[in-house]
Every structure is written in structure tokens, then in C-alpha cells.
Motif scaffolding. Structure first.
Motif, PDB file in Angstrom:
ATOM      1  N   GLY A  69       9.459   1.246  -4.647  1.00  0.00           N
ATOM      2  CA  GLY A  69       8.431   0.832  -3.692  1.00  0.00           C
ATOM      3  C   GLY A  69       8.141  -0.647  -3.860  1.00  0.00           C
ATOM      4  N   ALA A  70       7.193  -1.146  -3.088  1.00  0.00           N
ATOM      5  CA  ALA A  70       6.927  -2.583  -3.119  1.00  0.00           C
ATOM      6  C   ALA A  70       6.238  -3.018  -4.407  1.00  0.00           C
ATOM      7  N   THR A  71       5.478  -2.120  -5.031  1.00  0.00           N
ATOM      8  CA  THR A  71       4.860  -2.482  -6.311  1.00  0.00           C
ATOM      9  C   THR A  71       5.948  -2.846  -7.320  1.00  0.00           C
ATOM     10  N   ASN A  74       7.790  -6.099  -6.242  1.00  0.00           N
ATOM     11  CA  ASN A  74       7.019  -7.309  -6.558  1.00  0.00           C
ATOM     12  C   ASN A  74       7.057  -7.614  -8.051  1.00  0.00           C
ATOM     13  N   HIS A 100      -1.308  -9.054  -2.682  1.00  0.00           N
ATOM     14  CA  HIS A 100      -1.511  -7.698  -3.191  1.00  0.00           C
ATOM     15  C   HIS A 100      -1.634  -7.744  -4.718  1.00  0.00           C
ATOM     16  N   SER A 102      -0.233  -6.133  -6.919  1.00  0.00           N
ATOM     17  CA  SER A 102       1.058  -6.017  -7.616  1.00  0.00           C
ATOM     18  C   SER A 102       1.752  -7.377  -7.729  1.00  0.00           C
ATOM     19  N   MET A 146       2.971 -13.376   0.657  1.00  0.00           N
ATOM     20  CA  MET A 146       3.231 -12.209   1.474  1.00  0.00           C
ATOM     21  C   MET A 146       3.482 -12.635   2.923  1.00  0.00           C
ATOM     22  N   ALA A 148       2.500 -10.595   5.582  1.00  0.00           N
ATOM     23  CA  ALA A 148       1.290 -10.198   6.300  1.00  0.00           C
ATOM     24  C   ALA A 148       0.367  -9.474   5.343  1.00  0.00           C
ATOM     25  N   ASN A 150      -2.299  -6.886   3.852  1.00  0.00           N
ATOM     26  CA  ASN A 150      -2.531  -5.459   4.044  1.00  0.00           C
ATOM     27  C   ASN A 150      -3.953  -5.122   4.474  1.00  0.00           C
ATOM     28  N   ASP A 175       6.577 -10.874   0.014  1.00  0.00           N
ATOM     29  CA  ASP A 175       6.247  -9.448   0.099  1.00  0.00           C
ATOM     30  C   ASP A 175       6.201  -9.077   1.590  1.00  0.00           C
ATOM     31  N   THR A 177       6.133  -6.074   2.865  1.00  0.00           N
ATOM     32  CA  THR A 177       5.694  -4.689   3.030  1.00  0.00           C
ATOM     33  C   THR A 177       5.022  -4.377   4.374  1.00  0.00           C
ATOM     34  N   GLN A 178       4.005  -5.146   4.736  1.00  0.00           N
ATOM     35  CA  GLN A 178       3.218  -4.784   5.920  1.00  0.00           C
ATOM     36  C   GLN A 178       3.858  -5.241   7.226  1.00  0.00           C
ATOM     37  N   SER A 198       8.865  -1.702   1.404  1.00  0.00           N
ATOM     38  CA  SER A 198       8.343  -0.386   1.038  1.00  0.00           C
ATOM     39  C   SER A 198       8.582   0.607   2.166  1.00  0.00           C
ATOM     40  N   HIS A 200       7.140   3.566   2.796  1.00  0.00           N
ATOM     41  CA  HIS A 200       6.033   4.342   3.379  1.00  0.00           C
ATOM     42  C   HIS A 200       5.103   3.539   4.276  1.00  0.00           C
ATOM     43  N   LYS A 201       5.398   2.246   4.462  1.00  0.00           N
ATOM     44  CA  LYS A 201       4.633   1.469   5.439  1.00  0.00           C
ATOM     45  C   LYS A 201       5.430   1.325   6.719  1.00  0.00           C
ATOM     46  N   CYS A 324      -5.279   0.465  -0.980  1.00  0.00           N
ATOM     47  CA  CYS A 324      -4.202   0.133  -1.905  1.00  0.00           C
ATOM     48  C   CYS A 324      -4.732  -0.066  -3.313  1.00  0.00           C
TER      49      CYS A 324
HETATM   50  N1  PMP Z   1       2.317  -5.108  -1.019  1.00  0.00           N
HETATM   51  C1  PMP Z   1       1.547  -4.891   0.053  1.00  0.00           C
HETATM   52  C2  PMP Z   1       1.228  -6.021   0.972  1.00  0.00           C
HETATM   53  C3  PMP Z   1       1.064  -3.604   0.308  1.00  0.00           C
HETATM   54  O1  PMP Z   1       0.309  -3.382   1.368  1.00  0.00           O
HETATM   55  C4  PMP Z   1       1.396  -2.552  -0.594  1.00  0.00           C
HETATM   56  C5  PMP Z   1       0.883  -1.146  -0.380  1.00  0.00           C
HETATM   57  N2  PMP Z   1      -0.488  -1.055  -0.223  1.00  0.00           N
HETATM   58  C6  PMP Z   1       2.191  -2.843  -1.695  1.00  0.00           C
HETATM   59  C7  PMP Z   1       2.637  -4.134  -1.872  1.00  0.00           C
HETATM   60  C8  PMP Z   1       2.598  -1.775  -2.667  1.00  0.00           C
HETATM   61  O2  PMP Z   1       3.570  -0.958  -2.056  1.00  0.00           O
HETATM   62  P1  PMP Z   1       3.976   0.459  -2.645  1.00  0.00           P
HETATM   63  O3  PMP Z   1       2.903   1.394  -2.219  1.00  0.00           O
HETATM   64  O4  PMP Z   1       5.295   0.751  -1.974  1.00  0.00           O
HETATM   65  O5  PMP Z   1       4.121   0.337  -4.100  1.00  0.00           O
END
Ligand code: PMP
Length: 386
Positions: A69-71, A74, A100, A102, A146, A148, A150, A175, A177-178, A198, A200-201, A324
Motif C-alpha cells: 500500500g502507499a504507507t 512512502n 500524509h 506515512s 504529494m 493531491a 487526502n 505520493d 495515492t489520492q 495505493s 484501495h483509493k 487516515c
Molecule cells: N498517502 C495518502 C495521501 C493517503 O491518502 C493514504 C491513505 N489514507 C496513504 C498515503 C496511505 O495509503 P495506504 O492506506 O495504502 O497505506
């Protein structure tokens, strides 16, 4: 209930679910066990997915590392490059106050010797490129920005940041992700060296993601965090999540045609925004900045977001600030960076995140419910004061 929390997580698309289930049934072997046919089949599916994900951001497939995932992406991007860079004596990392956790926490924990510069934002969540340039002039190993935000949906100017990084020889981590679900991305034209994704976004499965890490011109040195069997070219050990990776690629496949209709989401968001501003006196956080099409962050003076959530529970699903950061009651660091600590604007903020499944009817109903709930809370307060 009307689901308006797509920034926290998106529902998995039915077509993605079908592909995940098929992969679970049909590809049981370990994709690293390429010496037998079943392993080779799983490996082929993973490599096909890698191509698909790479194509989605205009990268080469050899530059994609699958992670959880993005966590994780990152953490690997920041800790992995800083550990490699520290050996060369370049120890500064420049990031932004609204990143974020992370990113911010990874930057604070790269190991000894890293100097972190956290750039401020203005009251619209925007960075000052002149400030970034003056930091870059002092010599910087890595810039992490990033695409964008979150919480507010505010977008940073990636091409301009990329040009500055190129000019001063810094690596650029982004990042994504969004942004990914709603906006085209070209990591090459933006001079991005590392990018986090990521699943799931973007209507894919939770627990999936990727790190893009450029391996050519210049080669980005990365030290692994997870060590073990040496999967993903030694950069991320651990058995590959075949079905999750297939699901992530399926989400990228769906994304392509949808990018063309992302503007429809902005139309719905703007309609909702206009009504709530008119009828409740809401402030739009980041409203003057370039924003994602789906995100609406509002503060309604005197209205506590938790009270609003209680009233609308079971009718509208949304977020008080950032889902988050677990269930902390801490104020949002993003809004604090924009408005300061302990301001009403920060305390009264909530986030609405629309998605591709959001309809005009839902938006109209949601607007009515919000307006009713706000006036209910206001009347209740007058009543109890009397
Ligand atoms: N970066 C951003 C900008 C996010 O919105 C999120 C999720 N809230 C994350 C990182 C972490 O992503 P993940 O849930 O896939 O670990």
C-alpha cells in the motif's frame, strides 16, 4: 446510506472482484516458483499486472515494485533513498506540512543524520515555489510532495516541482495515492523519480500498492526495508500477493476510460458545495486552490463535525477530518497548517469524498440532509440556551 468517504477508501469495483477471485482460484502457486508450470503461470500474471500498472503512469515495468500500500511505498521511498543517499553525504529532505503521516513520520525516522525541512502552506494549502527553490539551492537529496491532499483534495504543481528538482539535482518523490483514480499521470514528463500508489483509493483492493522507482537516467539508489527472500529485485522481500496485484492492475484497467468522465464528479461536487455554502454558511477549505474533482472539505461555523456525524449516522457516510489517522481526536495537521491550531476553521472541518458511483440523486438528498441536520443542531442549541 449515501457513501461520501471515497478519500478514505473506495468500494472495490465488481470487475476487479471477479479478477481477484479468479486469480485466487486459478493461480495458487508462489509466483517466485518459476521452475514449475503453476509458478510460472502466477509469475506471468504478476508480470502482466506490472506492465499494466507501469503503463498507467507512463513508467517502464522494470521500475514498478509491488508493496502492501502507499504507507509502505512512502516508507520505502523515503527511508530507502535516504539510507542510500546518506552514504554519499547528501542528507537533506524537503517535504510539506500537509503530507500524509506515512511521509512525515518516515522522514523523521530515516536513521541518523537526516536533516528535514518541512515547507509551510498558505491558507489554501498551496506551497510557495520560491521557498522550495531557496531550500533546493542549499543542497537537497530528496523532495517529497504529494500530488493531491487526502483531506482537502488540494493539488500541488508537479511539473513545476519536478523542473526545480531537476535544476538542483534533487530526487523527487511523489505520493500519488489520492490523484490516481481521477487524473492522468506521467512520471517522466513530471521528472518524478519515485511515486507511491495505493489500490484501495482507486476502486481496487486494500493492502495493495506499488512504488515506482526509476532505475535509469539517473539510477535511483534504494535500500530495502524488508529483507528476506529477495523478491522484487531484492527491494521488497516477501511472497507476492498474486491476487491483490492482479486486482491492482484491474483497477488500473478500469481507470483509463474513467479518467475521461472524472469531470462529471466535479460537477456533482460543485453542486453540493454551492448548496451547502449558500444554506449553511460553510467555508470551503482549499476552495481557491487547484483541487481533486471529488473532494470537498468544509467548515461550518459553530457546527461540530462529530455532532453532524451523529445526526446523519446511517444516512450519510463521511469523515470528520482524516480517517487516515485512525480514531484520534487530534485536530488535523493539514488544516492546522492552513489555519493555525485551535481555530474554529480547523475544529469544525469535515470531508466529503464523492466517487464514480455517486449519483445526482444522492448528492441532492445529501445536501437536504446536511442542511436539515445543521439547522437542527442550531435550533437545539438555541432551545437548550433558553
Ligand atoms: N498517502 C495518502 C495521501 C493517503 O491518502 C493514504 C491513505 N489514507 C496513504 C498515503 C496511505 O495509503 P495506504 O492506506 O495504502 O497505506
Amino acid at each position: 446510506t449515501i457513501y461520501l468517504d471515497h478519500n478514505a477508501s473506495t468500494p472495490v469495483d465488481e470487475k476487479v472482484i471477479d479478477k481477484i477471485v479468479a486469480a485466487m482460484r486459478e493461480l495458487p502457486a508462489n509466483p517466485s516458483s518459476v521452475d514449475h508450470r503453476e509458478g510460472a503461470a502466477a509469475s506471468a500474471a504478476v508480470e502482466e499486472a506490472r506492465e499494466r500498472v507501469a503503463k498507467g503512469i507512463n513508467a517502464r515495468s522494470a521500475d514498478i515494485i509491488f508493496v502492501s500500500g502507499a504507507t509502505e511505498a512512502n516508507n520505502l521511498a523515503i527511508i530507502g533513498t535516504m539510507r542510500a543517499q546518506n552514504k554519499t553525504g547528501r542528507t537533506r529532505i524537503v517535504t510539506i506540512a500537509t503530507e500524509h503521516p506515512s511521509v512525515l513520520e518516515a522522514a523523521r525516522n530515516t536513521g541518523a543524520g537526516t536533516e528535514i525541512v518541512v515547507l509551510p502552506v498558505d491558507d489554501q494549502g498551496r506551497i510557495d515555489l520560491n521557498l522550495l527553490e531557496s531550500e533546493l539551492k542549499r543542497g537537497t537529496a530528496l523532495v517529497s510532495s504529494m500530488a493531491a491532499n487526502n483531506e482537502t483534495g488540494v493539488c500541488h504543481p508537479l511539473s513545476a516541482i519536478g523542473r526545480l528538482c531537476e535544476k538542483y539535482g534533487a530526487l523527487f518523490h511523489c505520493d500519488l495515492t489520492q490523484l490516481t483514480a481521477y487524473h492522468p499521470i506521467d512520471v517522466q514528463s513530471c521528472n518524478i523519480h519515485l511515486a507511491s500508489l495505493s489500490g484501495h483509493k482507486m476502486y481496487g483492493p486494500k493492502g495493495t500498492g506499488a512504488l515506482y522507482c526509476r532505475r535509469r537516467r539517473p539510477h535511483v539508489a534504494l535500500e530495502p526495508i524488508l529483507r528476506g527472500g529477495g523478491q522484487e529485485r531484492g527491494l521488497r522481500s516477501g511472497t507476492l500477493n498474486t491476487s491483490g496485484i492482479v486486482g491492482l492492475a484491474a483497477a488500473f484497467e478500469l481507470r483509463e476510460p474513467r479518467l475521461k468522465i472524472a469531470a462529471n464528479i466535479a460537477d456533482l461536487r460543485n453542486a453540493l458545495e454551492r448548496r451547502l455554502v449558500q444554506e449553511t454558511g460553510a467555508f470551503v477549505n482549499g476552495g481557491e486552490a487547484d483541487r481533486l474533482p471529488n473532494t470537498l472539505n468544509l467548515s461550518i461555523p459553530g457546527i461540530e463535525p462529530l455532532a453532524l456525524m451523529r445526526r446523519l449516522s446511517g444516512q450519510i457516510t463521511f469523515s470528520s477530518s482524516s480517517a487516515c489517522s485512525t480514531q484520534s481526536v487530534k485536530d488535523s495537521h493539514v488544516l492546522e497548517a492552513m489555519f493555525g491550531a485551535n481555530t474554529e476553521r480547523t475544529k469544525c472541518a469535515f470531508r466529503l469524498g464523492l466517487g464514480f458511483g455517486t449519483t445526482k440523486d444522492q448528492v441532492e438528498t445529501a445536501a437536504e440532509l446536511f442542511i436539515e441536520a445543521v439547522s437542527g443542531i442550531r435550533q437545539g442549541r438555541v432551545g437548550s440556551a433558553a
